[in-house]
Structures are given as structure tokens and as C-alpha cells.
Design an enzyme around this catalytic site. Structure first.
Site, PDB file in Angstrom:
ATOM      1  N   GLU A  78       0.882  -1.161   0.000  1.00 43.93           N
ATOM      2  CA  GLU A  78       0.000   0.000   0.000  1.00 43.93           C
ATOM      3  C   GLU A  78       0.920   1.211   0.000  1.00 43.93           C
ATOM      4  O   GLU A  78       1.577   1.517   0.991  1.00 43.93           O
ATOM      5  CB  GLU A  78      -0.912  -0.021   1.226  1.00 43.93           C
ATOM      6  CG  GLU A  78      -2.157   0.831   1.048  1.00 43.93           C
ATOM      7  CD  GLU A  78      -1.893   2.304   1.238  1.00 43.93           C
ATOM      8  OE1 GLU A  78      -1.814   3.018   0.217  1.00 43.93           O
ATOM      9  OE2 GLU A  78      -1.764   2.737   2.379  1.00 43.93           O
ATOM     10  N   CYS A  82      -1.378   9.282   2.703  1.00 41.97           N
ATOM     11  CA  CYS A  82      -1.221   8.795   1.329  1.00 41.97           C
ATOM     12  C   CYS A  82      -2.389   9.210   0.441  1.00 41.97           C
ATOM     13  O   CYS A  82      -2.229   9.374  -0.769  1.00 41.97           O
ATOM     14  CB  CYS A  82      -1.050   7.281   1.312  1.00 41.97           C
ATOM     15  SG  CYS A  82      -2.420   6.363   2.063  1.00 41.97           S
TER      16      CYS A  82
END
Length: 486
Positions: free
Chosen positions: A252, A286
Site C-alpha cells: 500500500e 497517502c
């Protein structure tokens, strides 16, 4: 009762109990003040290798434990996070620079991850298959074995728990390597929570460390699955190393998420949404809205109002003051952010708010008229920066948005949600929010990106978590031993 009744975690790693690290220790530093607020253990390759061996030995017994008992442990862990929320939030403020709202959100989501993982333990774990022979044929999901979790500094409690909890729930042992900059709120907190919740010794271990520890975790033969959250650059290295060992790895990674703002929106609501998406937690998320694609008919007013919003946001020490933004994590990150802002201005972007800092406190920044080659537009900034690009049509939006190699999250603001869905269909992205900004996370939803943002939805929700942390095994069973013609 305090979560940390003593300083047993100081200069130690957690192996089922707090023990000195062979790799020594490292300072725990407040980014807001620069003060050392403790010392955490610093694992080396020797620590990781020994921990992996312990985990492999302990995992079989944990997998054989009834699902009711594993679920009860995860429920207790969730309750402990909630019961000790004030203490944990204080560590998140001091050690990671999280403003109070972000700290509270992390505790809430981490507890939810544990509760959802508890439910995961009782889910069906197989299916009966058709077969052309007189036998029972079925597929079942079995624990992978030992799972290595490498977690980042930015939302350390959530980004550790979302892999640790489901991996434990389905019968794995887990080695957690938190970022050494957040070794307490992203590591020691969970070690103490799972110890008190009743995880057997050796089944969950927590070892902060640097590159050497991470490399050993990926290479160790006892570790069968790696769950990594971090930058795209480091993720590539982790993926390459895992490939050499034929090891499954879930990545991720970074993002540069577009927030599309069409000309039919409520402008004040859009400005509020855009500011939250870019400035929450100093942009160190993110999913941060890294590119504001604004229809040219409303762009002037949007930029003006967004800049005013940025100028009004208080920045300071979240452990002492009521602030919207705290500090960036360290000087290296601050200098990277500032360099991307200044080089973008040199490339023609217009600085309309922010662009300044004191110590690690970076002002929320708005850049107007950015171009696709401006660093603050083309790359992930990971700071409180809102680059605005003006667009003229839906085709422009789709072409510009999908030109990025990243594909984590996408926000589309419009008075016509179906129009938003049509745009979403043209832009590759692991996550889409229509009429919301790009930052969100729920324990019940699959999370992950495409392209340079990672290897897909590997966290959250029943199906994604079971697929991530188990192996599929085909089993057949028949009444008599088979006979063959030789």
C-alpha cells in the site's frame, strides 16, 4: 489505569515480553519541540531472525485455538484501545505531531479494526467444490503462517493495526516493525494492548528498526507474507526483494490523488472539502488531495477562498494548543516539501498562500496555475500543499487525472452524482469518493490503490483481509483408498 504502568518499553523490543534489543536503542523525539521524550528499542537483523523463529514455533498453537477465543482476544484489544484512548492520543500528539482530531480518529479506527477482525475469526473459510470423482472436494483458507508488517510514521496506529489485527484473527503470528520515528504510538502501544488482551507469547512481536531490520524481515524464511505501507520508492524495493524469495507481499504505497471540482458545486462547501483533503495531518496522508482539478469558470473564486482558508488555519504544537495543523515529522520531510514548493513556483506556479515555515511547522500552502511538470503537481508532496490546475472540460479532467502513475484515491465534487460516476469510470483509482474529498478509511471497506499506489485492495472488509492473510488449500476426501491400473 495507565496503559504503560512502567517504562518497561524503554530501550526494548516486545517478544511476548519487553526485552533489550540486540540492536541497541534510539531516541523518541517530539517533532513539535525537538525534545527527546524517551528511548525505544532498535532491532537489528539478529533481533528479527530470533523473533521470526519464535513466531513460527508459536503460530501453530495459536492457529489451533478456537475461533471464539481468538475473537475474544481481538474484542479485548479493541476495548483496551478505547479505554486508554486519552493516553494513546497524547502519544500520537507528542510523537507523531497529530492534531487532536487526527489522534482521536486513529484511536477510533484502530479499535474498529480490532472489532472487525474479531468478527473475521468466525467467518466461513472455505467452499465445497464440484468434482468428477466419488469424493468430497473443497477449498479452505488456512493461515499463511508468520506475517511481517512494516508500518509508516504518518498514521502509525491505524496503519499498524489494520494488518496486525486481521492477520492475528485468522490464525497467523505477526511481527510488526513500526517506523522508528513513531515506535511508541505505532508499536509499543499495540504491544501492550495485545499483551493485556491475551495474545500468547511469541504470537505477536513488535520490533522497531531501520533498513537492516526491514531487509531481514523480508528475507527471513520463517516469514511468509509481508504487508508493507509506505512510499512507492521503498515499496518497489520491498516487492523486488520479496520476489527473490517467492514471498507474497501486499504493498500500500504513495498517492497523488486528484480532487475534481466541477462548475456546478456549492463553492463554499468545495473549499472546505478541498482544504480538509490537502491540509489534514499536515498533508502527511497517502490519500491527501494532491491535485485540485478545478473547472476554469469557478477557479478564480475557488483559489481565492482556498487561500483565505489556508491563511486562517492555526499551526502549532498539538500537545499544547488548539491547532488545525501540527509539525511535519522531521527536517528532512520539511526540506523536501519546501523544495517542491519553491521549484514549482520557479516553474511558473503562483504562490497564493503559505510557502513558509518555522522549525517543522509548515504553513498550509496553495499553488495556483500549476502545470503537469511542476514537482508539487507531478509527485507526491506529503505536506500541506494544495496545487490547483484549471480545467475546461470533462475530457480534460479524465485525461489529466489518469496521466499520473498513481491511482490511490479520487474525489469528485458535483451537483450531479451520476456525472461524477461517469468521470470516475474513466480514471483508474482504487478508491472513489463522489461529493467528498480523497481522505477516508473504514475498517469494513477494502483499501488499496493501483499503479504506483500499490498492488490493490488488500486491507479492510472480510474478503480482502481473508485473501491477504491466508493461503487457499484444496482438499479432497473419499471413503476408500484409490486404486490405479499399475
Amino acid at each position: 489505569m495507565s496503559l504503560f504502568e512502567t517504562d518497561s518499553w524503554s530501550a526494548a523490543v516486545f517478544t511476548g515480553r519487553w526485552t533489550p534489543a540486540a540492536g541497541g536503542d534510539a531516541p523518541v523525539v517530539s517533532p513539535a519541540t525537538g525534545a527527546e521524550i524517551g528511548r525505544a528499542g532498535s532491532a537489528n537483523a539478529e533481533d528479527i531472525s530470533a523473533a521470526a523463529e519464535r513466531a513460527a514455533a508459536a503460530q501453530r498453537g495459536w492457529a489451533d485455538t478456537s475461533f471464539e477465543e481468538r475473537a475474544a482476544v481481538l474484542r479485548r484489544a479493541g476495548a483496551l484501545l478505547e479505554e486508554n484512548g486519552d493516553e494513546i492520543m497524547a502519544w500520537l500528539r507528542r510523537e507523531s505531531g497529530a492534531a487532536p482530531g487526527m489522534a482521536g480518529f486513529q484511536v477510533h479506527v484502530a479499535a474498529a479494526e480490532c472489532y472487525e477482525a474479531a468478527a473475521l475469526a468466525s467467518q466461513p473459510y472455505g467452499e465445497v467444490l464440484r468434482t468428477g470423482k466419488p469424493r468430497l472436494s473443497f477449498a479452505r483458507q488456512v493461515p499463511a503462517g508468520v506475517v511481517g508488517v512494516i508500518a509508516p510514521f504518518n498514521a502509525p496506529l491505524i496503519l499498524s493495526t489494520r494488518s496486525v489485527a486481521p492477520a492475528l484473527a485468522v490464525g497467523n503470528a505477526v511481527l510488526l516493525k513500526p517506523d522508528p520515528r513513531t515506535a511508541v504510538c505505532g508499536g509499543a502501544v499495540l504491544a501492550e494492548v495485545f499483551r493485556r488482551a491475551g495474545v500468547p507469547e511469541g504470537v505477536f512481536q513488535m520490533l522497531p528498526g531501520g533498513i537492516e531490520a526491514g531487509e531481514q524481515l523480508v528475507a527471513d524464511p520463517n516469514v511468509r507474507v509481508i504487508s508493507f505501507t509506505g512510499s512507492s520508492a521503498v515499496g518497489r524495493k520491498v516487492g523486488e526483494a520479496a520476489g527473490r524469495y517467492l514471498k507474497r507481499v501486499h504493498l500500500e504505497l504513495g498517492g497523488n490523488s486528484p480532487l475534481v471540482i466541477l462548475d456546478d458545486v456549492d463553492l463554499d462547501a468545495a473549499v472546505s472539502t478541498g482544504a480538509w483533503g490537502s491540509f489534514l495531518h499536515q498533508g502527511q496522508i497517502c490519500m491527501t488531495a494532491g491535485r485540485h482539478l478545478v473547472h476554469e469558470r469557478i477557479a478564480d473564486e475557488y483559489v481565492e477562498k482556498l487561500a483565505a482558508k489556508a491563511d486562517a488555519l492555526p499551526v502549532g504544537d498539538p500537545d499544547r494548543d488548539e491547532v488545525a495543523l501540527g509539525p511535519l515529522i522531521d527536517a528532512g520531510q520539511r526540506d523536501k516539501v519546501h523544495s517542491m514548493v519553491t521549484t514549482s513556483v520557479d516553474a511558473g506556479a503562483k504562490l497564493v498562500a503559505g510557502g513558509t515555515y518555522e522549525e517543522l511547522f509548515y504553513r498550509p500552502t496553495v499553488l495556483d496555475r500549476v502545470t503537469m511538470d511542476a514537482p508539487a503537481y507531478a509527485d507526491e508532496v506529503f505536506g500541506p500543499v494544495a496545487p490547483v490546475m484549471r480545467v475546461s472540460s470533462v475530457d480534460d479532467i479524465a485525461d489529466i487525472a489518469k496521466a499520473s502513475p498513481y491511482g490511490l484515491s479520487l474525489g469528485i465534487l458535483t451537483a450531479n452524482p451520476m456525472r461524477g460516476m461517469e468521470i470516475a469510470d474513466r480514471i483508474p483509482s482504487g478508491i472513489v469518493h463522489i461529493n467528498d474529498q480523497t481522505v477516508d478509511d473504514e475498517a469494513v471497506a477494502p483499501f488499496g490503490g493501483v499503479g504506483d499506489s500499490g498492488t490493490g485492495s488488500r486491507f479492510g472488509g472480510t474478503r480482502a483481509n481473508i485473501e491477504a492473510f491466508t493461503e487457499t488449500q484444496w482438499v479432497t476426501m473419499q471413503a476408500d483408498v484409490a486404486r490405479y491400473p499399475f
